[in-house]
Design a protein around this motif. Structure first.
Motif, short mmCIF file in Angstrom:
data_model
loop_
_atom_site.label_atom_id
_atom_site.label_comp_id
_atom_site.label_asym_id
_atom_site.label_seq_id
_atom_site.Cartn_x
_atom_site.Cartn_y
_atom_site.Cartn_z
N ALA A 1 37.43 13.50 13.68
CA ALA A 1 36.59 14.33 14.53
C ALA A 1 36.54 13.75 15.94
N LEU A 2 36.38 12.43 16.03
CA LEU A 2 36.37 11.77 17.35
C LEU A 2 37.72 11.94 18.04
N ASN A 3 38.78 11.86 17.26
CA ASN A 3 40.12 11.99 17.83
C ASN A 3 40.40 13.41 18.30
N SER A 4 40.19 14.37 17.41
CA SER A 4 40.50 15.77 17.76
C SER A 4 39.58 16.30 18.85
N GLY A 5 38.33 15.82 18.88
CA GLY A 5 37.39 16.28 19.90
C GLY A 5 37.89 16.04 21.31
N LEU B 1 44.94 25.29 19.69
CA LEU B 1 44.04 24.93 18.60
C LEU B 1 44.79 24.92 17.27
N GLY B 2 45.73 25.84 17.14
CA GLY B 2 46.56 25.85 15.94
C GLY B 2 47.36 24.57 15.80
N ASN B 3 47.86 24.07 16.94
CA ASN B 3 48.59 22.79 16.92
C ASN B 3 47.67 21.64 16.54
N ILE B 4 46.41 21.70 17.00
CA ILE B 4 45.44 20.67 16.64
C ILE B 4 45.20 20.66 15.13
N ILE B 5 45.08 21.85 14.54
CA ILE B 5 44.84 21.95 13.10
C ILE B 5 46.01 21.34 12.32
N ILE B 6 47.22 21.64 12.75
CA ILE B 6 48.40 21.09 12.08
C ILE B 6 48.46 19.58 12.26
N SER B 7 48.12 19.11 13.45
CA SER B 7 48.09 17.67 13.69
C SER B 7 47.05 16.98 12.80
N LEU B 8 45.89 17.63 12.64
CA LEU B 8 44.86 17.08 11.76
C LEU B 8 45.36 16.98 10.32
N LEU B 9 46.06 18.01 9.89
CA LEU B 9 46.61 18.00 8.54
C LEU B 9 47.51 16.79 8.34
N LYS B 10 48.38 16.54 9.31
CA LYS B 10 49.31 15.42 9.19
C LYS B 10 48.60 14.08 9.33
N GLU B 11 47.57 14.02 10.17
CA GLU B 11 46.86 12.76 10.36
C GLU B 11 46.05 12.35 9.13
N THR B 12 45.74 13.31 8.26
CA THR B 12 45.03 12.95 7.03
C THR B 12 45.86 12.00 6.17
N SER B 13 47.16 11.95 6.42
CA SER B 13 48.02 11.06 5.64
C SER B 13 47.67 9.59 5.89
N PHE C 1 33.58 19.30 13.21
CA PHE C 1 32.89 18.33 14.06
C PHE C 1 33.67 18.06 15.35
N GLY C 2 35.01 18.14 15.26
CA GLY C 2 35.82 17.98 16.46
C GLY C 2 35.61 19.09 17.45
N LEU C 3 35.43 20.32 16.96
CA LEU C 3 35.14 21.45 17.86
C LEU C 3 33.80 21.27 18.56
#
Length: 237
Positions: free
Chosen positions: A105-109, A158-170, A34-36
């Motif tokens: 999704a709002l954040n990563s978008g 985009l790879g950095n965004i994915i890793i950031s999303l992983l950490k933000e799920t915490s 959804f962020g994409l």
């Protein structure tokens, strides 16, 4: 009560923590998808000559970049149900994970839109003009010329965004969603919290390993993409 640090507990707790991994990955992947989509919409708005659309997109991005993701999660979790209640929509029975996905999704978008915009602008405009001059329409030009090059440019970010999303799920544990960090917190709390340090180290290892896997996957994709481009270039010679 034995409070001596026990390294063996780090590894023995990993299987229990891993039971929450599917939920963590679902939140991350759904937020990314959804962020994409949101990032693409914001990118189009930012590239428009319409000052209103451009200002809305830039203002939204500035707000997201200027506020903590944890605060955004609270705003969505507590604010969205109240906002929708004014128009007669009740979402209080929604899963808490849905609010997490909306937030991330709002954040990563916002961040993805900046990555896409800069990648698009980095492609030489002369290539578009050349493509149009040989009979391609705008859609063909985007699909064959602009998007492949822009995607290659933005892939590392985009790879950095994915890793950031992983950490933000915490952060989702703060609203009652038991992800891998939440599971570690619960496990560490057993026995009056004697093994919390070991549980947190175990979840740190899990985050670290997943981040390495993501990085390696991105690197492998880049390598394969570069090989295919070189092969295509050599075949055209």
């Amino acid at each position: 009560m034995n409070k001596i640090f026990d390294p063996s507990y780090i590894f023995s707790s990993i299987p229990s923590i891993m039971k929450a991994l599917p939920l963590t990955l679902i939140i991350m992947i759904a937020s990314l998808i959804f962020g994409l989509l949101l990032g693409l919409i914001l990118t189009v708005m930012k590239l428009q000559k319409n000052i209103v659309l451009k200002s809305i997109a830039n203002g939204y991005t500035a707000f997201i970049r200027g506020t903590p993701a944890l605060l955004q999660l609270f705003l969505v979790f507590y604010g969205l149900p109240q906002a929708l209640s004014f128009v007669g929509i009740d979402i209080n029975d929604w899963s808490k994970s849905v609010f997490a996905i909306i937030t991330f999704a709002l954040n990563s978008g916002a961040f993805i839109s900046e990555i896409m915009r800069s990648a698009y602008l980095s492609v030489d405009a002369g290539q578009s003009e050349a493509a149009l001059s040989i009979g391609m329409n705008n859609v063909q030009c985007l699909r064959r010329i602009i998007i492949p090059q822009a995607f290659k440019i933005c892939l590392p970010n985009l790879g950095n965004i994915i890793i950031s999303l992983l950490k933000e799920t915490s952060y989702v544990f703060t609203i009652g969603v038991v992800d891998i960090l939440g599971k570690a917190k619960l496990i560490g709390s057993d026995g009056y919290g004697v093994r919390q340090l070991e549980a947190f180290l175990a979840v740190a290892l899990i985050y670290w390993v997943i981040s390495i896997v993501i990085e390696q996957f991105i690197s492998l994709y880049e390598h394969m993409n570069n090989k295919s481009i070189k092969k295509l270039a050599n075949s055209n010679c």
